[in-house]
Motif scaffolding. Structure first.
Motif, PDB file in Angstrom:
ATOM      1  N   GLU A   1      -7.854   4.712  67.098  1.00 59.06           N
ATOM      2  CA  GLU A   1      -7.285   3.404  66.969  1.00 59.06           C
ATOM      3  C   GLU A   1      -7.964   3.659  65.021  1.00 59.06           C
ATOM      4  OE1 GLU A   1      -8.729   0.258  69.534  1.00 59.06           O
ATOM      5  OE2 GLU A   1     -10.333   1.032  69.608  1.00 59.06           O
ATOM      6  N   ARG A   2      -7.659   2.601  64.619  1.00 58.15           N
ATOM      7  CA  ARG A   2      -8.366   2.562  63.263  1.00 58.15           C
ATOM      8  C   ARG A   2      -8.298   0.278  63.225  1.00 58.15           C
ATOM      9  NH1 ARG A   2      -7.028   6.037  59.240  1.00 58.15           N
ATOM     10  NH2 ARG A   2      -7.868   6.923  60.354  1.00 58.15           N
ATOM     11  N   ASP A   3      -9.621   0.498  63.163  1.00 56.50           N
ATOM     12  CA  ASP A   3     -10.217  -1.053  62.775  1.00 56.50           C
ATOM     13  C   ASP A   3      -9.150  -2.313  63.471  1.00 56.50           C
ATOM     14  OD1 ASP A   3     -11.076  -1.099  60.578  1.00 56.50           O
ATOM     15  OD2 ASP A   3      -9.418  -0.799  59.258  1.00 56.50           O
ATOM     16  N   GLY A   4      -8.980  -1.281  64.993  1.00 58.51           N
ATOM     17  CA  GLY A   4      -8.070  -2.549  66.749  1.00 58.51           C
ATOM     18  C   GLY A   4      -6.404  -2.368  66.575  1.00 58.51           C
ATOM     19  N   GLN A   5      -6.669  -1.609  65.079  1.00 60.81           N
ATOM     20  CA  GLN A   5      -4.657  -1.365  65.467  1.00 60.81           C
ATOM     21  C   GLN A   5      -4.872   0.097  65.837  1.00 60.81           C
ATOM     22  OE1 GLN A   5      -2.495  -3.884  65.065  1.00 60.81           O
ATOM     23  NE2 GLN A   5      -4.585  -4.576  64.658  1.00 60.81           N
ATOM     24  N   VAL A   6      -3.936   0.219  67.632  1.00 60.62           N
ATOM     25  CA  VAL A   6      -3.619   1.983  67.376  1.00 60.62           C
ATOM     26  C   VAL A   6      -2.476   2.570  66.605  1.00 60.62           C
ATOM     27  CG1 VAL A   6      -1.984   2.799  69.132  1.00 60.62           C
ATOM     28  CG2 VAL A   6      -3.039   1.136  69.764  1.00 60.62           C
ATOM     29  N   LEU A   7      -3.560   3.648  66.235  1.00 62.68           N
ATOM     30  CA  LEU A   7      -2.539   4.548  64.752  1.00 62.68           C
ATOM     31  C   LEU A   7      -0.981   5.096  65.108  1.00 62.68           C
ATOM     32  CD1 LEU A   7      -5.851   6.654  63.885  1.00 62.68           C
ATOM     33  CD2 LEU A   7      -4.500   4.915  63.381  1.00 62.68           C
ATOM     34  N   PRO A   8       0.048   5.488  65.008  1.00 62.13           N
ATOM     35  CA  PRO A   8       1.171   5.911  65.166  1.00 62.13           C
ATOM     36  C   PRO A   8       1.142   6.975  65.798  1.00 62.13           C
ATOM     37  CG  PRO A   8       1.572   5.089  62.564  1.00 62.13           C
ATOM     38  CD  PRO A   8       0.022   4.870  63.575  1.00 62.13           C
ATOM     39  N   ASP A   9       0.462   8.283  65.485  1.00 64.07           N
ATOM     40  CA  ASP A   9      -0.030   9.411  65.804  1.00 64.07           C
ATOM     41  C   ASP A   9      -0.391   9.633  67.714  1.00 64.07           C
ATOM     42  OD1 ASP A   9      -2.296   8.947  64.372  1.00 64.07           O
ATOM     43  OD2 ASP A   9      -1.727  11.488  63.986  1.00 64.07           O
ATOM     44  N   SER A  10      -1.134   7.873  67.922  1.00 61.83           N
ATOM     45  CA  SER A  10      -2.247   8.227  68.863  1.00 61.83           C
ATOM     46  C   SER A  10      -1.416   8.749  69.861  1.00 61.83           C
ATOM     47  CB  SER A  10      -2.657   6.653  68.664  1.00 61.83           C
ATOM     48  OG  SER A  10      -3.821   6.266  70.109  1.00 61.83           O
ATOM     49  N   ILE A  11      -2.420   8.957  70.956  1.00 62.43           N
ATOM     50  CA  ILE A  11      -1.809   9.355  72.230  1.00 62.43           C
ATOM     51  C   ILE A  11      -1.706   8.448  72.993  1.00 62.43           C
ATOM     52  CG2 ILE A  11      -4.493   9.465  73.014  1.00 62.43           C
ATOM     53  CD1 ILE A  11      -3.650  11.845  75.345  1.00 62.43           C
ATOM     54  N   TRP A  12      -2.091   7.348  72.808  1.00 59.49           N
ATOM     55  CA  TRP A  12      -1.857   6.187  73.778  1.00 59.49           C
ATOM     56  C   TRP A  12      -0.127   6.087  73.266  1.00 59.49           C
ATOM     57  CZ3 TRP A  12      -6.762   2.639  71.499  1.00 59.49           C
ATOM     58  CH2 TRP A  12      -7.606   2.403  72.585  1.00 59.49           C
ATOM     59  N   ASN A  13       0.432   5.689  72.494  1.00 56.18           N
ATOM     60  CA  ASN A  13       1.793   5.118  72.310  1.00 56.18           C
ATOM     61  C   ASN A  13       2.544   7.093  72.970  1.00 56.18           C
ATOM     62  OD1 ASN A  13       2.127   3.214  70.430  1.00 56.18           O
ATOM     63  ND2 ASN A  13       1.632   4.926  68.856  1.00 56.18           N
ATOM     64  N   HIS A  14       1.752   7.864  72.678  1.00 53.73           N
ATOM     65  CA  HIS A  14       2.876   9.244  73.487  1.00 53.73           C
ATOM     66  C   HIS A  14       2.764   8.979  75.784  1.00 53.73           C
ATOM     67  CE1 HIS A  14       3.863  11.512  70.255  1.00 53.73           C
ATOM     68  NE2 HIS A  14       2.714  11.447  69.856  1.00 53.73           N
ATOM     69  N   GLY A  15       1.557   8.686  75.573  1.00 49.76           N
ATOM     70  CA  GLY A  15       1.263   8.467  77.240  1.00 49.76           C
ATOM     71  C   GLY A  15       1.271   7.296  77.406  1.00 49.76           C
ATOM     72  N   LYS A  16       2.533   6.393  76.188  1.00 45.55           N
ATOM     73  CA  LYS A  16       2.629   5.231  77.366  1.00 45.55           C
ATOM     74  C   LYS A  16       1.031   4.285  78.055  1.00 45.55           C
ATOM     75  CE  LYS A  16       6.835   6.608  78.829  1.00 45.55           C
ATOM     76  NZ  LYS A  16       8.011   7.695  80.009  1.00 45.55           N
ATOM     77  N   PHE A  17      -0.216   4.314  77.487  1.00 42.53           N
ATOM     78  CA  PHE A  17      -1.169   3.818  77.530  1.00 42.53           C
ATOM     79  C   PHE A  17      -1.932   3.705  79.297  1.00 42.53           C
ATOM     80  CE2 PHE A  17       0.426   1.158  74.350  1.00 42.53           C
ATOM     81  CZ  PHE A  17      -1.283   1.095  73.109  1.00 42.53           C
ATOM     82  N   GLY A  18      -0.837   5.262  79.726  1.00 41.92           N
ATOM     83  CA  GLY A  18      -1.517   5.472  80.952  1.00 41.92           C
ATOM     84  C   GLY A  18      -1.019   4.833  81.553  1.00 41.92           C
TER      85      GLY A  18
END
Length: 774
Positions: free
Chosen positions: A127-144
């Motif tokens: 994340e950056r400045d509280g925003q999830v980045l487009p290529d973040s694993i959070w997006n790919h991993g559906k936040f677990g």
């Protein structure tokens, strides 16, 4: 009358002797785990299957102790689900007889294991400045989402907002666990916290005073902190007394969590830990997070089946459950890493780019940098007298206890109105040292590192103006104090500093390799943030805490490989959600081969003292989650691969047959241990030349990968072939690494290199570690 009195005296003496003898017989007993291997059935076994297994354990022990009732009385855990064995309270002679039984793989005496005690996810580019980045694993991993993380630790504080189930879907139907607390203030389940169980039978036998209540509630804070780091929900405005303010979150915030309380008062007993592993696997966990371990590495690999985490994690891996462990806090010395089995991911601790500095100003105008989480203003325009704690010892305390600022050991007449210099370490918690100074009338504390602590300093929420300084600064302070009859100083309020350069670095406390237990595998595997980590904490108040420090916060800042481990547990859960068909070994490989070895200045990662770190400190590097979701290639290991490795270590077909329910036989000539298909390469004893084999599996698009490498100093290294062409996903290719020593450059000990496979987009990096002997 005299005869009667004498008879009574003799009878009393006999009764006393009997009582003493009975006590001695009882004292000879201790907890043992009798390990038989694995059960032939899987997770779908029926209650009848479990009952038959328990009955067989009673019969087995009865064959030695003489009766089934005596066996039932002795056994306090029957491992009847995936681990085959039992824990019993036995005399040493009985345990020795059990070890000789043909059905028994090993008998291990119970041992105690120790706990390895927000900004981090942004620092890892999720994340950056509280925003999830487009290529973040959070997006790919559906936040677990719907991945289940089991935490073996000290329990949970369920009221924390980090474990809220607001907006979550129903619990997955595959889950078999639940919350078993019956105590009035036990732990209730919800859609986030879907399991809570406690195991303390072994602890009750060996250290009954450590068990405060029969519940899963966390009275220490360690379990709550680690689990919220792995999978806590997004909680805005989290902070510790105003420090590290921001949105707290775990690595996999939508994952489900299950708690297995196996640690009590900072310790975890063998039989309880094995029971926790078995329950977590049976209940349906996908990832198991373990932030504790033995005090020192095992003597050798033949002791593998005498250690609870090694044994429990092996059974978890066989069932497809990923296990992540802390590497221990005995650094910076070599051969201190624990939890070094190749089927677990072992994590070292690194820093993030956030610090909490303050400043000490001395009477000679010299200034030194410290660190603290205490912002009280000590009248910045005034200097206060400084006294060494050893000079203020009360008559009833030793100088050693006074130097460590033990409770009640400082003379108020000497301390009042002064800044007291206490020495870090001993059995006194750092914040308690400050309480001692405050209660004696001191106005501030300087906590000075000893030589063994070096320059590793940690921030603490002190109860008075206080700071911790490095050993180098401490030497300067002592020199100043001895140079004047009236030493004086001031401590400035601390502040939060972001963007600290040369981050990450490896924490001095983080345990190092090589692993004396298993030198053929590089441990730790990776490093992750483990210094000054903000996460949820217990709000439990014990009577002793009320007397010491009445402040409470829902969040706490802690350091240790305990804090690093759940970062990787959370990333593993994200990978499980994004790549559900990957094995635990594939997920570990993806994390390792995409890790970074450079800091935020583009230079090689360093130790906290400024020296360049090596793979024995950080393994493959500092975890880089976004890259791990698309590694290109992975090194996979099946359960049979681990079994073959155990054959190479000297375990027999009979041993491995019990582990595999009769489905595995050792090869006639097991391969070298260096050939385990691990993402790193270690040759602990190179004699002239050797060839190591590895296999890579394609988990991306078809592509051509080319090898590049840097040979360790004094070693000739080649890779064959240098090009691997993958035409489809799932395809595997083998390559060889040939190493040969250069005689004129021998005697340097371990040296380090690397191999990188790349298709131009992916970079699959493996460290190479060689100890050339001749």
């Amino acid at each position: 009358m005299a005869m009667a009195c004498r008879a009574l005296l003799i009878l009393a003496a006999v009764l006393l002797l009997c009582a003493a003898e009975c006590h001695l017989v009882h004292a000879w007993k201790r907890s043992y785990v009798v390990y038989l291997g694995a059960h032939p059935y899987g997770r779908e076994a029926t209650a009848e299957d479990h009952a038959r297994a328990t009955e067989s354990h009673h019969e087995l022990l009865a064959s030695v102790v003489g009766s089934k009732q005596a066996a039932k009385d002795a056994i306090f855990y029957s491992y009847n689900k995936n681990i085959n064995g039992f824990a019993a309270y036995l005399e040493e002679e009985v345990a020795t007889q059990m070890a000789k039984h043909p059905d028994v793989l090993t008998v291990m005496p119970s041992k105690m294991m120790k706990l390895h005690t927000t900004r981090s996810w942004g620092f890892m580019d999720m994340e950056r400045d509280g925003q999830v980045l487009p290529d973040s694993i959070w997006n790919h991993g559906k936040f677990g989402q719907n991945v289940i993380i089991a935490n073996l630790d000290s329990g949970i504080w369920p009221e924390s907002n980090s474990f809220s189930d607001e907006g979550m879907a129903p619990v997955p139907k595959r889950w078999k666990g639940g919350c078993t607390d019956t105590a009035k203030y036990g732990v209730p389940c919800n859609k986030k916290l879907i399991g809570a169980k406690y195991f303390n039978k072994d602890m009750l036998l060996s250290h009954p005073a450590a068990v405060e209540h029969n519940w899963t509630r966390d009275t220490e804070g360690h379990g709550t902190h680690t689990l919220s780091t792995a999978a806590g929900r997004f909680v805005p405005r989290a902070n510790l007394f105003g420090y590290a303010n921001g949105t707290a979150k775990g690595g996999a915030p939508r994952a489900r969590v299950a708690v297995y309380k196996v640690c009590w008062n900072g310790e975890c007993a063998t039989a309880d830990v094995i029971a926790g592993f078995e329950a977590a696997v049976h209940d349906g966990a996908d990832v198991i997070s373990v932030s504790f371990g033995v005090d020192a590495p095992l003597a050798d690999a033949s002791s593998f089946f005498h250690e609870a985490v090694t044994l429990g994690s092996l059974h978890a891996t066989i069932h497809g459950v990923a296990v992540v462990c802390s590497g221990g806090n005995s650094g910076p010395f070599e051969d201190t890493v624990v939890n070094s089995a190749p089927w677990v991911t072992t994590v070292a601790a690194s820093t993030v780019d956030r610090d909490f500095p303050d400043q000490v100003t001395l009477g000679n105008n010299a200034k030194m940098r410290g660190i603290s989480l205490e912002a009280s203003d000590l009248h910045s325009n005034k200097l206060f007298p400084v006294i060494n704690a050893s000079s203020a010892a009360l008559p009833n305390c030793t100088v050693h206890h006074a130097t460590n600022c033990a409770t009640g050991c400082l003379d108020p007449a000497k301390v009042k109105g002064k800044i007291v210099v206490c020495v870090r370490g001993g059995d006194i918690p750092r914040v308690m040292k400050g309480m001692t100074v405050l209660n004696a009338g001191g106005v501030g504390m300087i906590l000075a590192n000893g030589e063994m602590d070096g320059n590793d300093i940690e921030a603490d929420p002190h109860v008075l103006p206080a700071t911790m300084i490095t050993y180098d600064e401490a030497v300067s302070l002592y020199n100043y104090m001895s140079s004047t009859s009236e030493p004086a100083a001031n401590i400035s309020p601390s502040k939060t500093e972001l963007g600290v350069k040369n981050s990450p670095s490896i924490a001095a406390f983080s345990a190092r390799g090589p692993s004396g237990t298993l030198p053929y595998v590089l441990k730790p595997d990776v490093a992750a943030p483990g210094v000054d980590i903000l996460a949820a904490f217990t709000e439990y108040v014990s009577p002793t805490e009320v007397a010491a420090d009445k402040r409470r916060s829902e969040y706490a800042i802690m350091s240790g490989t305990s804090m690093a481990c759940p970062h990787v547990s959370g990333v593993t859960a994200l990978l499980k959600a994004a790549r559900p068909d990957w094995s635990p070994a594939m997920m570990r490989s993806a994390i390792m081969t995409t890790a970074r070895t450079q800091d935020n200045t583009g230079k090689p990662m360093r130790e906290m003292d400024g020296k360049e770190a090596t793979p024995f400190a950080y393994g493959s590097g500092n975890v880089h989650p976004n890259r791990a979701v698309d590694p290109g290639l992975v090194y996979d290991i099946t359960p049979n691969g681990y079994f073959t490795f155990l054959c190479s270590l000297g375990f027999s077909t009979k041993d491995l047959s019990r582990l595999s329910s009769g489905k595995f036989t050792c090869p006639a000539k097991p391969p070298p241990m260096e050939d385990l298909n691990y993402p790193s390469i270690v040759v602990p004893a190179l004699r002239r030349r050797m060839t190591i084999r590895r296999r890579l599996k394609n988990v991306g698009r078809p592509g051509t990968y080319r090898a590049s490498w840097r040979a360790p100093f004094g070693v000739n290294m080649t890779v064959d072939p240098t090009v691997l062409i993958f035409e489809k996903a799932g395809e595997e290719k083998e390559f060889k690494v040939k190493v040969a020593s250069e005689k004129e450059k021998l005697g340097r000990g371990y040296v380090f290199g690397k191999i990188v496979w790349s298709d131009g987009t992916h970079y699959v990096r493996s460290p190479v570690v060689v100890n050339a002997l001749d």
